[in-house]
Design a protein around this motif. Structure first.
Motif, mmCIF file in Angstrom:
data_model
loop_
_atom_site.group_PDB
_atom_site.id
_atom_site.type_symbol
_atom_site.label_atom_id
_atom_site.label_comp_id
_atom_site.label_asym_id
_atom_site.label_seq_id
_atom_site.Cartn_x
_atom_site.Cartn_y
_atom_site.Cartn_z
ATOM 1 N N ILE A 1 0.860 -1.188 0.000
ATOM 2 C CA ILE A 1 0.000 0.000 0.000
ATOM 3 C C ILE A 1 0.892 1.232 0.000
ATOM 4 N N LEU A 2 0.583 2.187 -0.838
ATOM 5 C CA LEU A 2 1.359 3.422 -0.884
ATOM 6 C C LEU A 2 1.225 4.149 0.451
ATOM 7 N N PRO A 3 2.310 4.701 0.973
ATOM 8 C CA PRO A 3 2.259 5.377 2.284
ATOM 9 C C PRO A 3 1.161 6.425 2.390
ATOM 10 N N GLY A 4 0.935 7.170 1.303
ATOM 11 C CA GLY A 4 -0.085 8.215 1.333
ATOM 12 C C GLY A 4 -1.518 7.694 1.408
ATOM 13 N N GLU A 5 -1.713 6.406 1.122
ATOM 14 C CA GLU A 5 -3.054 5.831 1.127
ATOM 15 C C GLU A 5 -3.392 5.076 2.414
ATOM 16 N N ASP B 1 1.797 3.803 15.628
ATOM 17 C CA ASP B 1 1.293 4.327 14.360
ATOM 18 C C ASP B 1 1.089 3.156 13.411
ATOM 19 N N ILE B 2 -0.040 3.141 12.734
ATOM 20 C CA ILE B 2 -0.364 2.017 11.854
ATOM 21 C C ILE B 2 0.663 1.851 10.741
ATOM 22 N N LYS B 3 1.326 2.942 10.355
ATOM 23 C CA LYS B 3 2.356 2.858 9.316
ATOM 24 C C LYS B 3 3.542 2.007 9.759
ATOM 25 N N GLU B 4 3.749 1.890 11.079
ATOM 26 C CA GLU B 4 4.911 1.178 11.594
ATOM 27 C C GLU B 4 4.653 -0.317 11.786
ATOM 28 N N LEU B 5 3.430 -0.781 11.493
ATOM 29 C CA LEU B 5 3.125 -2.205 11.648
ATOM 30 C C LEU B 5 3.997 -3.068 10.735
ATOM 31 N N SER B 6 4.289 -2.571 9.546
ATOM 32 C CA SER B 6 5.134 -3.315 8.615
ATOM 33 C C SER B 6 6.520 -3.540 9.214
ATOM 34 N N MET B 7 7.057 -2.528 9.876
ATOM 35 C CA MET B 7 8.363 -2.654 10.517
ATOM 36 C C MET B 7 8.316 -3.684 11.649
ATOM 37 N N SER B 8 7.260 -3.608 12.466
ATOM 38 C CA SER B 8 7.109 -4.546 13.586
ATOM 39 C C SER B 8 6.973 -5.978 13.078
ATOM 40 N N TYR B 9 6.269 -6.143 11.952
ATOM 41 C CA TYR B 9 6.118 -7.484 11.367
ATOM 42 C C TYR B 9 7.462 -8.035 10.892
ATOM 43 N N LYS B 10 8.241 -7.200 10.206
ATOM 44 C CA LYS B 10 9.548 -7.648 9.710
ATOM 45 C C LYS B 10 10.463 -8.018 10.869
ATOM 46 N N GLU B 11 10.365 -7.260 11.967
ATOM 47 C CA GLU B 11 11.171 -7.570 13.141
ATOM 48 C C GLU B 11 10.724 -8.887 13.770
ATOM 49 N N ALA B 12 9.412 -9.088 13.866
ATOM 50 C CA ALA B 12 8.885 -10.331 14.453
ATOM 51 C C ALA B 12 9.299 -11.538 13.614
#
Length: 364
Positions: free
Chosen positions: A120-124, A226-237
Motif C-alpha cells: 500500500i502506498l504510504p499516502g493511502e 502508528d499504523i504505518k509502523e506495523l510493517s516494521m514490527s512485522y519484519k522484526e517479528a
C-alpha cells in the motif's frame, strides 16, 4: 453520511459522466460536486424536497432525486433534464450505497496483509484505514507464530483458538500466512512495555501447549503507536522468529530486541562465514567433534567457563573435563578456559548453525 470512500467513487464517476452531478446531505449542504464551485453551498431545493417528501424534482436545468434508508437520507442531482437523467442518478446511487457498506472482516484482513507486505502506498494508508474503521494511532505489537506440526491437528482452526484467548479484544488481527505460520497483531494499552508484550506471547504459547499440545515458536516485533509502523514490527517479528529458531531452538519466545549475536551473524554474507570457520577450525570441521565433546562445550559455556561447576553438572570428574578441554585445544588450538578463545569458539558454533540453515539442513 458522506465518507471518504463515497467521495473516492464519485471522483471516479466524474471521469465517465460529463454533466455536473453532486451529493447533498439532509441539511441541504452540497458535500460533493463534480464542479468544485458548487461544493459546500446550501441547496434549498433539496431541503424542500426532503421536507415535503418529494422524491423527484426538475428545477433550473437540474434533476434532483431523494434517496432514503433507515439510517440515512440524501439527495443526488445532475445537470441534465433528459429522460435518462433519473436512471443516471439511480446508477450513481448504487455506487454510493456500495461505498457506504460497512467494511467486512475480509476487507480489513486484506488491508492489514497488504500493509505488512508494503503493498500500500504510504499516502493511502491513513485514508484506507479510516474507511475500514481501523484506528491509525493505537498501540500495537506484531507476533510471528510458527507451529511446526500444525498439519497434525485436524478439524481445529488455530486462528479461532487464538481469538478465544482474548475474547474481549475486537481490535486484534490474525493473518494466516500458510499452514504453519500465523501473524497476530495485538492492540495493547498505551504505554505498554516489552515485558507486557512478552506476557501476551507467554499466554499464547501456554494455551497452544496445554489445549492443543502444540509446540510453537513466537517472534516479537517492536511496540508501535502508528499504523504505518506495523510493517516494521512485522519484519522484526519475522526476523526474531527465524533467528531464534536457527540459533536458540530451545527458546520458544524471542524478542527482536534480544537477539544478541544471532542477529549479527544472520546479516553476515555466507562467504564471510565460511572464511571465518576455515580460520577457526583449519583442517578440522565442527562435525568432526563427537556429540559428547559438543555437549561438554555447551555446558561449559552455560556454567560461565567454570570447570568445577561444569564437571558437577555433567556428573564427571574434574580431570575428565580438563582432558576434554585439552583435546579441543590440540584439535584447533583454542583453550576454552581463556575468555577470548571461548568467544571465538562460541561464535564459530553459531556461524556453523547459520550455514547449516542456509544449506537447508535446518528447516523452517
Amino acid at each position: 453520511m458522506m465518507t471518504q470512500k463515497v467521495i473516492d467513487v464519485l471522483e471516479q464517476a466524474k471521469d465517465i459522466i460529463e454533466d455536473e452531478f453532486g451529493y447533498i446531505e439532509a441539511d441541504g449542504r452540497v458535500v460533493y460536486s463534480s464542479n468544485p464551485l458548487s461544493q459546500n453551498r446550501i441547496n434549498t431545493v433539496a431541503i424542500d424536497m426532503i421536507k415535503t417528501d418529494t422524491d423527484l424534482e426538475i428545477f433550473e436545468g437540474r434533476t434532483y432525486k431523494v434517496y432514503r434508508s433507515q439510517t440515512d437520507t440524501y439527495v443526488l442531482y445532475i445537470n441534465n433534464t433528459e429522460p435518462h437523467a433519473e436512471k443516471l442518478l439511480d446508477i450513481l446511487n448504487l455506487v454510493v450505497m456500495k461505498a457506504k457498506e460497512p467494511a467486512s472482516a475480509y476487507d480489513k484482513k486484506l488491508f492489514i496483509k497488504n500493509l505488512l507486505y508494503d503493498n500500500i502506498l504510504p499516502g493511502e494508508i491513513y485514508t484506507k484505514a479510516r474507511e475500514l474503521h481501523i484506528a491509525t494511532g493505537a498501540t500495537r505489537v506484531v507476533y510471528a507464530i510458527y507451529i511446526p506440526n500444525a498439519k497434525e491437528i485436524k478439524d481445529v482452526n488455530i486462528a479461532e483458538v487464538l481469538t478465544s484467548i482474548f475474547p474481549k479484544s475486537t481490535k486484534d488481527f490474525i493473518i494466516q500466512l500458510d499452514n504453519n505460520i500465523l501473524v497476530f497483531i495485538k492492540e495493547l494499552k498505551p504505554g505498554s512495555t516489552d515485558e507486557d508484550a512478552y506476557k501476551v506471547a507467554r499466554i499464547i504459547l501456554d494455551t497452544l501447549n496445554s489445549e492443543l499440545l502444540l509446540k510453537a515458536y513466537i517472534g516479537i516485533g517492536s511496540i508501535v503507536d502508528d499504523i504505518k509502523e506495523l510493517s516494521m514490527s512485522y519484519k522484526e517479528a519475522e526476523a526474531a522468529l527465524k533467528i531464534g529458531y536457527i540459533f536458540e531452538k530451545d527458546k520458544y519466545i524471542v524478542s527482536y530486541h534480544k537477539l544478541g549475536l544471532g542477529r549479527l551473524i544472520y546479516q553476515m554474507p555466507t562467504k564471510l562465514c565460511e572464511m571465518f570457520l576455515e580460520e577457526v577450525f583449519k583442517d578440522v570441521k565442527l562435525s568432526d567433534f563427537d556429540p559428547e565433546l559438543i555437549q561438554t562445550v555447551e555446558m561449559f559455556f552455560e556454567c560461565n567457563l567454570n570447570v568445577s561447576e561444569t564437571a558437577r553438572q555433567l556428573y564427571i570428574h574434574r580431570n575428565t573435563l580438563v582432558y576434554r578441554l585439552d583435546k579441543i585445544e590440540r584439535m584447533i588450538g583454542l583453550d576454552l578456559r581463556k575468555f577470548e578463545d571461548a568467544v571465538i569458539f562460541k561464535m564459530a558454533m553459531l556461524v556453523n548453525q547459520y550455514l547449516e540453515y542456509t544449506k537447508g539442513n535446518i528447516t523452517f
